[in-house]
Scaffold this active site. Structure first.
Site, short mmCIF file in Angstrom:
data_model
loop_
_atom_site.label_atom_id
_atom_site.label_comp_id
_atom_site.label_asym_id
_atom_site.label_seq_id
_atom_site.Cartn_x
_atom_site.Cartn_y
_atom_site.Cartn_z
N GLU A 151 -4.48 10.23 5.30
CA GLU A 151 -3.09 9.93 5.65
C GLU A 151 -2.21 10.08 4.41
OE1 GLU A 151 -1.61 9.45 8.63
OE2 GLU A 151 0.04 9.68 7.24
N PHE A 152 -1.07 10.75 4.60
CA PHE A 152 -0.19 11.00 3.46
C PHE A 152 1.12 10.23 3.54
CE2 PHE A 152 -2.96 14.71 3.88
CZ PHE A 152 -3.43 14.84 2.58
N LEU A 153 1.25 9.31 4.52
CA LEU A 153 2.55 8.62 4.68
C LEU A 153 2.90 7.80 3.45
CD1 LEU A 153 1.93 5.39 5.20
CD2 LEU A 153 1.39 6.17 7.48
N ARG A 154 4.21 7.63 3.27
CA ARG A 154 4.69 6.76 2.18
C ARG A 154 5.22 5.48 2.78
NH1 ARG A 154 9.36 10.59 0.62
NH2 ARG A 154 9.12 10.85 2.85
N ASN A 211 -2.66 12.78 -4.43
CA ASN A 211 -2.18 11.56 -5.09
C ASN A 211 -2.27 11.68 -6.61
OD1 ASN A 211 -1.33 10.26 -2.87
ND2 ASN A 211 -2.90 8.68 -2.83
N PHE A 252 9.53 13.21 -7.36
CA PHE A 252 8.59 12.53 -8.26
C PHE A 252 8.89 12.83 -9.73
CE2 PHE A 252 6.76 11.80 -4.27
CZ PHE A 252 6.04 10.63 -4.39
N GLY A 256 10.53 5.75 -14.80
CA GLY A 256 10.47 4.34 -14.41
C GLY A 256 9.44 3.58 -15.20
N CYS A 263 -1.78 2.84 -3.59
CA CYS A 263 -2.54 4.09 -3.57
C CYS A 263 -2.77 4.73 -4.93
CB CYS A 263 -1.85 5.09 -2.63
SG CYS A 263 -1.93 4.58 -0.92
N LYS A 324 7.93 -0.52 -4.95
CA LYS A 324 9.05 0.39 -4.68
C LYS A 324 9.90 -0.24 -3.59
CE LYS A 324 6.97 3.45 -1.25
NZ LYS A 324 6.72 4.82 -0.88
N1 LIG Z 1 -0.61 1.98 2.25
C1 LIG Z 1 -0.35 3.26 2.12
O1 LIG Z 1 0.77 3.67 1.82
C2 LIG Z 1 -1.43 4.29 2.34
C3 LIG Z 1 -1.09 5.64 2.48
C4 LIG Z 1 -2.09 6.58 2.69
C5 LIG Z 1 -3.43 6.17 2.76
N2 LIG Z 1 -3.74 4.85 2.60
C6 LIG Z 1 -5.15 4.46 2.69
O2 LIG Z 1 -5.37 3.86 3.98
C7 LIG Z 1 -6.35 2.81 3.88
C8 LIG Z 1 -5.76 1.51 4.41
O3 LIG Z 1 -4.68 1.15 3.57
P1 LIG Z 1 -3.64 0.00 4.00
O4 LIG Z 1 -2.57 0.01 2.97
O5 LIG Z 1 -3.28 0.19 5.43
O6 LIG Z 1 -4.57 -1.29 3.82
P2 LIG Z 1 -4.33 -2.77 4.40
O7 LIG Z 1 -5.10 -3.66 3.52
O8 LIG Z 1 -2.87 -2.99 4.60
O9 LIG Z 1 -4.99 -2.73 5.86
C9 LIG Z 1 -6.37 -2.72 6.11
C10 LIG Z 1 -6.62 -3.63 7.31
O10 LIG Z 1 -7.94 -3.45 7.79
C11 LIG Z 1 -8.40 -4.70 8.27
N3 LIG Z 1 -9.88 -4.64 8.37
C12 LIG Z 1 -10.78 -4.56 7.37
N4 LIG Z 1 -12.03 -4.48 7.89
C13 LIG Z 1 -11.92 -4.51 9.24
C14 LIG Z 1 -12.83 -4.45 10.32
N5 LIG Z 1 -14.16 -4.32 10.12
N6 LIG Z 1 -12.36 -4.51 11.58
C15 LIG Z 1 -11.03 -4.63 11.80
N7 LIG Z 1 -10.11 -4.67 10.81
C16 LIG Z 1 -10.54 -4.62 9.56
C17 LIG Z 1 -7.87 -5.69 7.25
O11 LIG Z 1 -7.82 -7.00 7.75
C18 LIG Z 1 -6.48 -5.10 6.98
O12 LIG Z 1 -5.48 -5.67 7.81
C19 LIG Z 1 -6.76 2.77 2.41
O13 LIG Z 1 -7.89 3.55 2.22
C20 LIG Z 1 -5.58 3.40 1.70
O14 LIG Z 1 -5.92 3.99 0.48
C21 LIG Z 1 -2.77 3.90 2.41
#
Ligand SMILES: NC(=O)c1ccc[n+]([C@@H]2O[C@H](COP(=O)([O-])OP(=O)(O)OC[C@H]3O[C@@H](n4cnc5c(N)ncnc54)[C@H](O)[C@@H]3O)[C@@H](O)[C@H]2O)c1
Length: 438
Positions: A151-154, A211, A252, A256, A263, A324
């Site tokens: 996933e590439f969302l910001r 990233n 980018f 800052g 991430c 941010k």
């Molecule tokens: N946040 C971002 O901007 C972003 C963007 C691209 C990719 N990612 C990637 O996506 C992934 C998730 O990131 P996030 O920011 O959403 O994390 P987050 O911590 O906000 O969400 C993860 C969720 O998964 C739940 N969880 C964990 N184990 C579980 C299970 N067995 N069953 C059900 N729920 C469970 C947790 O309770 C938590 O709510 C990471 O690998 C991250 O690197 C994040």
């Protein structure tokens, strides 16, 4: 079509709501009871602009549901997305895959027919293979495929990024998995979004490479900003001058306090480890990580220097805490080391953030005063520090800010103010990367 999303965090919840908006039936399985209770009550557990409306309308339409019972959630799902966290593993910098593998095992036990296990979490190269091994071990009878769909969302622009992405990357190996994912992303095919089908390893690495490249770009302009200060150049003009080159691009290139967030820090670190383990170390990324760490740690020193070499007994107002704007995410935010150091050196801190104060509380030292608004944070302060560039801070009246304060030091780590306007009202204004010519 029906899918399940394991994990209802920033990525899981946004992706689930957007897939539901595409017309797909999505059930979100979330392990955290507090998050689940809040979703059931119609409250978003995270701040993301527009998410509350998108979730509400798709819940009302019967396409989006939430639950804690994984077996019920995955029943009949043609694809199960793993969107759980992959934080840095304590001690060695590798991505901690324990949540991913635990989720895969639970899904494998519960699933009742062919499904595609799709990792949406950011995972190191080789994870897809390990996912397949786990499923085979747990359920030798099961027909399944594995896919990687990073996933590439910001954060802050997540819905738009999901609905109108620059590209979608899908790593998979069978025609059946490809067909399922093609149907899922059908609306994006229709609007001609580039969709790249690749091998699983390639998809996994593409996310880390993207990233790391962006983190490197940010770190590069930060170093150029330091150089600008020494040689009397203006980093914004340099950034514009290079960014207008189509080979470089303007994004980018904002100087800052160093990149943070959920991430870049963990993904650069994980890529460093993956590359070392593979015998192809990435010295550029290793250096990026080190330079960024040093920069974040050094930001408090700028404030201390601007305050005449000591902040002992001084009141420092801090505008912005999140990594941010337009998010409540505090993970690896620059505000954390800045505030910790200032308070460690004897300052008291008055802070305001439009969305992040609740998340900040457990991460910041006790004793931080959380304020009603920006002017309240400036009240009686000897110095004011802008850490996050929320739009509402840009609109503040310079004279009003100055009048609220006891001192006149303004350290703008995001360059959101016009230096002239600030000096005119009497501020000793310090920004990033603007050297004095001559
Ligand atoms: N946040 C971002 O901007 C972003 C963007 C691209 C990719 N990612 C990637 O996506 C992934 C998730 O990131 P996030 O920011 O959403 O994390 P987050 O911590 O906000 O969400 C993860 C969720 O998964 C739940 N969880 C964990 N184990 C579980 C299970 N067995 N069953 C059900 N729920 C469970 C947790 O309770 C938590 O709510 C990471 O690998 C991250 O690197 C994040």
């Amino acid at each position: 079509m029906r899918i399940a999303m394991i994990g209802g965090g920033y990525v899981g919840l946004v992706s689930a709501a957007c897939f539901a908006e595409f017309g797909i039936e999505v059930s979100v399985v979330e392990a955290d009871r507090a998050k689940l209770a809040s979703l059931h009550a119609g409250r978003m557990p995270i701040y993301e602009p527009g998410l509350d409306r998108l979730v509400a309308s798709n819940v009302a339409a019967g396409r989006l549901s939430f639950g804690g019972d994984l077996a019920a959630g995955v029943t009949g799902a043609e694809a199960v997305f793993i969107a759980v966290g992959t934080p840095t593993r304590r001690g060695d910098g590798h991505a901690d895959l324990s949540y991913v593998f635990a989720a895969v095992e639970q899904v494998a036990r519960a699933i009742d027919g062919y499904t595609v296990f799709v990792t949406k979490s950011t995972v190191p190269v080789g994870t897809g293979r390990r996912v397949a091994e786990i499923v085979r071990q747990v359920r030798p009878d099961l027909a399944f495929d594995v896919a990687s769909n990073p996933e590439f969302l910001r954060e802050g622009n997540a819905i738009e990024d999901f609905m109108k992405p620059d590209r979608v990357v899908i790593g998979c190996e069978t025609a059946q998995a490809q067909e399922v994912l093609r149907r899922l992303y059908g609306p994006l095919f229709l609007n001609q979004t580039p969709i790249l089908f690749t091998g699983i390893e390639t998809a996994e690495l593409t996310k880390y490479a993207a990233n790391a490249f962006l983190a490197m770009k940010v770190t590069f302009i930060n170093e150029i900003a330091d150089l600008c200060e020494r040689v009397g150049a203006d980093v914004h003009d340099v950034a514009r001058g290079i960014g207008l080159d189509a080979r470089i691009g303007p994004r980018f290139l904002q100087p800052g306090p160093g990149y943070g967030g959920s991430c870049f820090p963990k993904d650069t670190l994980a890529l460093v480890r993956v590359a070392q383990d593979a015998g192809a170390p990435s010295r550029l990324v290793e250096t990026t990580v080190a330079v960024n760490e040093a920069r974040k740690a050094g930001m408090a020193a700028r404030v201390i220097a601007a305050c005449g070499g000591s902040v002992r007994g001084k009141v420092i107002g801090v505008l912005g805490l999140t990594f941010k704007p337009e998010t409540d995410d505090m993970r690896d935010s620059a505000s954390l080391p800045v505030i910790a150091r200032l308070m460690g050196d004897g300052a008291s801190v008055r802070a305001f953030d439009p969305q992040g104060m609740e998340q900040a509380r457990p991460l910041l030292p006790g004793g931080v005063v959380y304020c009603r608004d920006a002017l309240d944070a400036a009240q009686g302060a000897d110095a004011l520090v802008v850490v996050t560039e929320w739009n509402q801070f840009r609109a503040l009246s310079p004279a009003g800010l100055r009048a609220a304060m006891r001192g006149k030091v303004l350290v703008d780590l995001r360059n959101i103010y016009d230096p002239m306007a600030m000096t005119q009202v009497g501020f000793a204004y310090h920004s990033i990367g603007r050297g004095a010519p001559g």
